[in-house]
Design an enzyme around this catalytic site. Structure first.
Site: not given
Ligand SMILES: O=C(CO)COP(=O)(O)O
Ligand SMILES: NC(=O)C1=CN([C@@H]2O[C@H](COP(=O)(O)OP(=O)(O)OC[C@H]3O[C@@H](n4cnc5c(N)ncnc54)[C@H](OP(=O)(O)O)[C@@H]3O)[C@@H](O)[C@H]2O)C=CC1
Length: 307
Positions: A165, A228, A230
Protein backbone atom coordinates in the site's frame (compact mmCIF):
# COMPACT_ATOMS: atom_id res chain seq x y z
CA UNK A 1 -2.60 -10.29 32.21
CA UNK A 2 0.93 -11.04 33.46
CA UNK A 3 3.67 -8.50 32.82
CA UNK A 4 5.65 -9.34 29.67
CA UNK A 5 9.21 -8.19 29.03
CA UNK A 6 9.47 -6.63 25.61
CA UNK A 7 12.55 -5.50 23.70
CA UNK A 8 11.71 -2.93 21.04
CA UNK A 9 14.35 -2.54 18.34
CA UNK A 10 14.17 0.82 16.59
CA UNK A 11 13.51 4.10 18.35
CA UNK A 12 11.85 5.78 15.39
CA UNK A 13 8.26 7.02 15.21
CA UNK A 14 6.68 3.56 15.12
CA UNK A 15 8.99 1.85 17.62
CA UNK A 16 8.30 4.56 20.20
CA UNK A 17 4.53 4.52 19.60
CA UNK A 18 4.47 0.74 20.10
CA UNK A 19 6.65 1.08 23.20
CA UNK A 20 4.12 3.53 24.65
CA UNK A 21 1.20 1.21 23.91
CA UNK A 22 2.87 -1.73 25.66
CA UNK A 23 4.08 0.42 28.61
CA UNK A 24 0.57 1.82 29.08
CA UNK A 25 -0.61 -1.80 29.48
CA UNK A 26 1.88 -2.29 32.32
CA UNK A 27 4.53 -4.33 30.47
CA UNK A 28 8.26 -3.99 30.96
CA UNK A 29 9.52 -2.28 27.82
CA UNK A 30 13.11 -1.64 26.79
CA UNK A 31 13.90 0.25 23.60
CA UNK A 32 17.11 -0.16 21.60
CA UNK A 33 18.16 2.19 18.85
CA UNK A 34 21.55 2.25 17.14
CA UNK A 35 21.99 5.90 18.10
CA UNK A 36 20.67 5.52 21.64
CA UNK A 37 22.52 4.85 24.87
CA UNK A 38 21.01 1.38 25.56
CA UNK A 39 23.10 -1.72 24.96
CA UNK A 40 21.55 -4.33 22.63
CA UNK A 41 22.58 -7.32 24.74
CA UNK A 42 21.04 -5.77 27.88
CA UNK A 43 17.84 -4.88 26.02
CA UNK A 44 17.48 -8.45 24.71
CA UNK A 45 18.17 -10.13 28.04
CA UNK A 46 15.15 -12.18 29.23
CA UNK A 47 12.90 -10.60 26.61
CA UNK A 48 9.79 -12.68 25.97
CA UNK A 49 9.00 -10.59 22.92
CA UNK A 50 11.52 -8.94 20.59
CA UNK A 51 9.72 -6.42 18.38
CA UNK A 52 11.47 -4.89 15.41
CA UNK A 53 10.36 -1.50 14.13
CA UNK A 54 13.58 -0.99 12.19
CA UNK A 55 13.39 0.61 8.74
CA UNK A 56 13.83 -1.99 5.99
CA UNK A 57 17.34 -0.84 5.13
CA UNK A 58 18.57 -1.82 8.61
CA UNK A 59 16.71 -5.11 9.14
CA UNK A 60 19.35 -7.58 7.91
CA UNK A 61 22.07 -5.84 9.87
CA UNK A 62 20.04 -5.82 13.09
CA UNK A 63 19.05 -9.48 12.60
CA UNK A 64 22.76 -10.39 12.41
CA UNK A 65 23.47 -8.41 15.58
CA UNK A 66 20.62 -10.09 17.49
CA UNK A 67 21.86 -13.51 16.34
CA UNK A 68 25.11 -13.01 18.19
CA UNK A 69 23.38 -12.98 21.60
CA UNK A 70 21.84 -15.86 23.57
CA UNK A 71 18.01 -15.87 23.61
CA UNK A 72 15.43 -17.95 25.43
CA UNK A 73 14.05 -20.63 23.04
CA UNK A 74 10.51 -19.31 23.66
CA UNK A 75 11.21 -15.74 22.64
CA UNK A 76 8.65 -14.45 20.14
CA UNK A 77 9.77 -12.13 17.33
CA UNK A 78 7.38 -9.46 16.15
CA UNK A 79 8.07 -7.48 13.00
CA UNK A 80 6.39 -4.15 12.29
CA UNK A 81 8.55 -3.12 9.30
CA UNK A 82 6.71 -2.48 6.00
CA UNK A 83 9.26 -3.09 3.27
CA UNK A 84 11.04 -5.64 1.05
CA UNK A 85 14.69 -6.64 1.01
CA UNK A 86 16.29 -5.21 -2.16
CA UNK A 87 18.72 -8.12 -2.59
CA UNK A 88 16.40 -11.08 -2.02
CA UNK A 89 12.91 -9.50 -2.29
CA UNK A 90 12.20 -11.26 1.05
CA UNK A 91 9.75 -9.72 3.51
CA UNK A 92 11.05 -8.73 6.97
CA UNK A 93 9.26 -11.68 8.63
CA UNK A 94 10.95 -14.08 6.20
CA UNK A 95 14.32 -12.60 7.16
CA UNK A 96 13.61 -12.98 10.90
CA UNK A 97 12.20 -16.50 10.43
CA UNK A 98 15.21 -17.64 8.38
CA UNK A 99 17.58 -16.35 11.05
CA UNK A 100 15.53 -17.83 13.92
CA UNK A 101 13.81 -20.91 12.45
CA UNK A 102 12.72 -22.33 15.82
CA UNK A 103 11.11 -19.15 17.15
CA UNK A 104 7.58 -17.94 16.43
CA UNK A 105 7.43 -14.84 14.23
CA UNK A 106 4.42 -12.50 14.32
CA UNK A 107 3.68 -9.73 11.81
CA UNK A 108 2.08 -6.59 13.28
CA UNK A 109 0.49 -4.44 10.60
CA UNK A 110 -2.57 -2.28 10.03
CA UNK A 111 -3.78 1.27 9.47
CA UNK A 112 -1.55 2.76 12.16
CA UNK A 113 -0.30 6.27 11.47
CA UNK A 114 2.00 6.67 14.46
CA UNK A 115 1.20 10.36 15.03
CA UNK A 116 -2.48 9.54 15.63
CA UNK A 117 -1.59 6.65 17.92
CA UNK A 118 0.72 8.92 19.92
CA UNK A 119 -2.28 11.25 20.37
CA UNK A 120 -4.23 8.28 21.85
CA UNK A 121 -6.73 8.30 19.00
CA UNK A 122 -8.45 4.92 18.53
CA UNK A 123 -6.97 2.46 16.02
CA UNK A 124 -7.04 -1.22 15.09
CA UNK A 125 -4.34 -3.54 13.83
CA UNK A 126 -3.53 -7.18 13.04
CA UNK A 127 -1.14 -9.64 14.72
CA UNK A 128 -0.57 -12.43 12.20
CA UNK A 129 1.37 -15.65 12.56
CA UNK A 130 1.43 -19.33 11.69
CA UNK A 131 1.77 -19.80 15.46
CA UNK A 132 -1.67 -18.99 16.88
CA UNK A 133 -0.51 -18.86 20.50
CA UNK A 134 2.20 -16.33 19.65
CA UNK A 135 -0.26 -14.12 17.73
CA UNK A 136 -2.68 -14.29 20.67
CA UNK A 137 0.01 -13.27 23.16
CA UNK A 138 0.95 -10.27 21.02
CA UNK A 139 -2.76 -9.43 20.74
CA UNK A 140 -3.09 -9.43 24.54
CA UNK A 141 0.07 -7.42 25.12
CA UNK A 142 -0.97 -4.54 22.83
CA UNK A 143 -4.78 -4.54 23.09
CA UNK A 144 -6.36 -1.65 24.96
CA UNK A 145 -9.45 0.56 24.78
CA UNK A 146 -7.60 2.71 22.26
CA UNK A 147 -5.83 -0.03 20.27
CA UNK A 148 -7.84 -3.02 19.05
CA UNK A 149 -5.72 -5.97 17.89
CA UNK A 150 -7.11 -8.79 15.71
CA UNK A 151 -5.27 -12.06 15.08
CA UNK A 152 -4.84 -13.49 11.61
CA UNK A 153 -3.29 -16.72 10.27
CA UNK A 154 -1.92 -15.27 7.00
CA UNK A 155 1.27 -13.45 8.05
CA UNK A 156 2.50 -13.11 4.47
CA UNK A 157 -0.75 -11.49 3.32
CA UNK A 158 -0.81 -9.13 6.31
CA UNK A 159 2.81 -8.14 5.74
CA UNK A 160 2.39 -7.62 1.99
CA UNK A 161 -0.75 -5.51 2.51
CA UNK A 162 1.18 -3.05 4.69
CA UNK A 163 4.12 -3.05 2.31
CA UNK A 164 2.40 -2.75 -1.06
CA UNK A 165 0.00 0.00 0.00
CA UNK A 166 2.98 2.35 0.40
CA UNK A 167 3.33 2.48 -3.38
CA UNK A 168 -0.36 3.28 -3.77
CA UNK A 169 0.03 5.99 -1.10
CA UNK A 170 2.72 7.64 -3.26
CA UNK A 171 0.37 7.47 -6.27
CA UNK A 172 -2.48 8.92 -4.16
CA UNK A 173 -0.30 11.80 -3.05
CA UNK A 174 0.31 12.57 -6.73
CA UNK A 175 -3.43 12.33 -7.42
CA UNK A 176 -4.23 14.86 -4.66
CA UNK A 177 -1.27 17.09 -5.50
CA UNK A 178 -2.54 17.35 -9.08
CA UNK A 179 -6.13 17.98 -7.82
CA UNK A 180 -7.49 15.14 -9.95
CA UNK A 181 -10.67 14.85 -7.88
CA UNK A 182 -12.53 12.27 -5.85
CA UNK A 183 -13.50 10.04 -8.78
CA UNK A 184 -9.87 9.67 -9.82
CA UNK A 185 -8.81 8.90 -6.27
CA UNK A 186 -11.50 6.23 -5.88
CA UNK A 187 -10.44 4.64 -9.16
CA UNK A 188 -6.77 4.73 -8.18
CA UNK A 189 -7.27 3.19 -4.75
CA UNK A 190 -9.62 0.49 -6.08
CA UNK A 191 -7.34 -0.49 -8.96
CA UNK A 192 -4.42 -0.24 -6.54
CA UNK A 193 -6.08 -2.84 -4.35
CA UNK A 194 -6.61 -5.08 -7.42
CA UNK A 195 -2.89 -4.75 -8.15
CA UNK A 196 -1.99 -5.58 -4.54
CA UNK A 197 -4.20 -8.70 -4.64
CA UNK A 198 -2.61 -9.81 -7.92
CA UNK A 199 0.89 -9.46 -6.50
CA UNK A 200 -0.07 -11.04 -3.18
CA UNK A 201 -1.67 -14.07 -4.84
CA UNK A 202 1.42 -14.69 -6.94
CA UNK A 203 3.44 -14.63 -3.70
CA UNK A 204 1.16 -17.18 -2.00
CA UNK A 205 -0.87 -14.82 0.22
CA UNK A 206 -4.64 -15.18 0.66
CA UNK A 207 -6.83 -12.82 -1.36
CA UNK A 208 -9.25 -12.17 1.53
CA UNK A 209 -6.43 -10.81 3.70
CA UNK A 210 -6.07 -7.82 1.35
CA UNK A 211 -9.70 -6.84 2.04
CA UNK A 212 -8.98 -6.58 5.77
CA UNK A 213 -7.32 -4.02 8.04
CA UNK A 214 -3.77 -4.69 6.85
CA UNK A 215 -4.73 -4.34 3.18
CA UNK A 216 -7.73 -2.15 2.38
CA UNK A 217 -7.61 -0.61 5.87
CA UNK A 218 -4.03 0.57 5.58
CA UNK A 219 -4.59 1.57 1.97
CA UNK A 220 -7.44 3.89 3.02
CA UNK A 221 -5.40 5.37 5.88
CA UNK A 222 -2.24 6.15 3.97
CA UNK A 223 -3.84 7.10 0.65
CA UNK A 224 -5.94 9.75 2.41
CA UNK A 225 -3.67 11.18 5.07
CA UNK A 226 -1.03 13.88 4.79
CA UNK A 227 0.52 12.22 7.88
CA UNK A 228 1.72 9.39 5.62
CA UNK A 229 5.31 9.93 4.52
CA UNK A 230 4.67 7.90 1.36
CA UNK A 231 1.67 10.08 0.48
CA UNK A 232 3.86 13.14 1.09
CA UNK A 233 6.44 11.88 -1.43
CA UNK A 234 3.80 11.72 -4.17
CA UNK A 235 2.09 14.96 -3.14
CA UNK A 236 5.30 16.95 -3.19
CA UNK A 237 6.39 15.42 -6.51
CA UNK A 238 3.11 16.63 -7.96
CA UNK A 239 4.03 20.11 -6.73
CA UNK A 240 7.26 19.89 -8.71
CA UNK A 241 9.83 18.96 -6.08
CA UNK A 242 12.48 16.37 -6.90
CA UNK A 243 12.66 13.07 -5.02
CA UNK A 244 16.05 14.03 -3.59
CA UNK A 245 14.68 17.30 -2.21
CA UNK A 246 11.64 15.57 -0.73
CA UNK A 247 13.59 12.76 0.95
CA UNK A 248 16.08 15.25 2.40
CA UNK A 249 13.26 16.99 4.30
CA UNK A 250 10.96 14.05 5.04
CA UNK A 251 10.47 13.26 8.74
CA UNK A 252 11.30 9.53 8.83
CA UNK A 253 11.17 6.71 6.32
CA UNK A 254 9.06 6.39 3.13
CA UNK A 255 9.46 2.66 2.49
CA UNK A 256 7.41 2.79 -0.73
CA UNK A 257 10.35 4.29 -2.63
CA UNK A 258 12.52 1.17 -2.21
CA UNK A 259 9.57 -1.23 -2.29
CA UNK A 260 8.67 0.09 -5.71
CA UNK A 261 12.09 -0.81 -7.13
CA UNK A 262 12.04 -4.29 -5.57
CA UNK A 263 8.55 -4.95 -6.84
CA UNK A 264 9.28 -3.93 -10.42
CA UNK A 265 12.19 -6.38 -10.39
CA UNK A 266 10.04 -9.19 -8.94
CA UNK A 267 7.08 -8.52 -11.23
CA UNK A 268 9.36 -8.79 -14.28
CA UNK A 269 10.71 -12.14 -13.07
CA UNK A 270 7.21 -13.50 -12.42
CA UNK A 271 5.44 -11.79 -15.31
CA UNK A 272 2.89 -9.93 -13.15
CA UNK A 273 1.06 -6.86 -14.48
CA UNK A 274 1.67 -3.91 -12.13
CA UNK A 275 0.68 -0.81 -14.14
CA UNK A 276 0.34 1.60 -11.19
CA UNK A 277 3.57 0.48 -9.54
CA UNK A 278 5.35 0.74 -12.89
CA UNK A 279 4.29 4.38 -13.32
CA UNK A 280 5.25 5.22 -9.72
CA UNK A 281 8.62 3.61 -10.39
CA UNK A 282 9.15 5.61 -13.61
CA UNK A 283 8.15 8.79 -11.80
CA UNK A 284 10.58 8.15 -8.93
CA UNK A 285 13.32 7.36 -11.45
CA UNK A 286 12.67 10.68 -13.23
CA UNK A 287 11.62 8.92 -16.46
CA UNK A 288 8.15 10.52 -16.56
CA UNK A 289 6.44 13.57 -15.09
CA UNK A 290 3.37 13.19 -12.88
CA UNK A 291 1.13 14.21 -15.83
CA UNK A 292 2.80 11.72 -18.17
CA UNK A 293 2.36 8.94 -15.58
CA UNK A 294 -1.35 9.81 -15.37
CA UNK A 295 -1.72 9.71 -19.17
CA UNK A 296 0.08 6.36 -19.36
CA UNK A 297 -2.41 4.89 -16.88
CA UNK A 298 -5.51 6.42 -18.48
CA UNK A 299 -4.52 5.43 -22.03
CA UNK A 300 -3.69 1.77 -21.40
CA UNK A 301 -5.55 -0.74 -23.60
CA UNK A 302 -9.19 -0.92 -22.52
CA UNK A 303 -10.13 -4.24 -20.90
CA UNK A 304 -12.67 -6.01 -18.66
CA UNK A 305 -12.57 -4.99 -14.97
CA UNK A 306 -11.70 -8.56 -13.93
CA UNK A 307 -9.77 -11.05 -16.03
O1 LIG B 1 2.21 2.47 7.50
C1 LIG B 1 1.80 3.49 7.95
C2 LIG B 1 0.46 3.63 8.54
O2 LIG B 1 -0.19 2.41 8.64
C3 LIG B 1 2.65 4.70 7.92
O3 LIG B 1 2.65 5.21 6.65
P1 LIG B 1 3.89 6.06 6.13
O4 LIG B 1 5.09 5.15 6.30
O5 LIG B 1 3.56 6.37 4.71
O6 LIG B 1 3.98 7.27 6.98
N1 LIG C 1 5.45 5.62 11.46
C1 LIG C 1 4.38 4.91 11.20
O1 LIG C 1 3.27 5.45 11.22
C2 LIG C 1 4.49 3.46 10.90
C3 LIG C 1 5.64 2.90 10.43
N2 LIG C 1 5.69 1.58 10.11
C4 LIG C 1 6.90 0.95 9.58
O2 LIG C 1 7.85 0.85 10.64
C5 LIG C 1 9.18 0.99 10.12
C6 LIG C 1 9.87 2.12 10.86
O3 LIG C 1 9.12 3.29 10.61
P1 LIG C 1 9.31 4.61 11.45
O4 LIG C 1 9.58 4.29 12.87
O5 LIG C 1 8.18 5.48 11.14
O6 LIG C 1 10.61 5.18 10.75
P2 LIG C 1 11.71 6.14 11.35
O7 LIG C 1 12.44 6.64 10.19
O8 LIG C 1 11.09 7.10 12.31
O9 LIG C 1 12.63 5.15 12.21
C7 LIG C 1 13.36 4.13 11.57
C8 LIG C 1 14.09 3.35 12.62
O10 LIG C 1 14.93 2.39 11.94
C9 LIG C 1 16.26 2.56 12.44
N3 LIG C 1 17.26 2.18 11.43
C10 LIG C 1 17.33 2.58 10.15
N4 LIG C 1 18.41 2.01 9.57
C11 LIG C 1 19.02 1.26 10.52
C12 LIG C 1 20.17 0.46 10.55
N5 LIG C 1 20.93 0.29 9.46
N6 LIG C 1 20.49 -0.17 11.70
C13 LIG C 1 19.74 0.00 12.80
N7 LIG C 1 18.63 0.75 12.84
C14 LIG C 1 18.28 1.37 11.72
C15 LIG C 1 16.35 4.03 12.77
O11 LIG C 1 17.43 4.26 13.60
P3 LIG C 1 18.06 5.74 13.67
O12 LIG C 1 17.01 6.58 14.33
O13 LIG C 1 19.28 5.52 14.47
O14 LIG C 1 18.32 6.15 12.25
C16 LIG C 1 15.00 4.22 13.46
O15 LIG C 1 15.04 3.71 14.77
C17 LIG C 1 9.02 1.25 8.62
O16 LIG C 1 9.19 0.04 7.93
C18 LIG C 1 7.58 1.75 8.49
O17 LIG C 1 7.02 1.45 7.23
C19 LIG C 1 4.61 0.78 10.32
C20 LIG C 1 3.44 1.28 10.81
C21 LIG C 1 3.28 2.67 11.15
Amino acid sequence: MQKTTIAILGGGAWGLALADLASANGHIVRVWSRRGSTNLEAVLQDAQIILSAIAMKGVSDVVSQVKSFPLSPNTIFVTATKGLDPQTTCTPSQIWQTAFPHHPVVVLSGPNLSKEIQQSLPAATVAASNDTAAAELVQLVFSSPRFRVYTNADPLGVELGGTLKNIMAIASGVCDGLHLGTNAKAALVTRGLTEMVRIGKSWGAKTETFYGLSGLGDLLATCNSPLSRNYQVGYQMALGQTLTEILANLPGTAEGVNTCQVLVQRAKQHNIAIPITEQVYRLLEGEVTTRQALDELMLRDIKPEYN
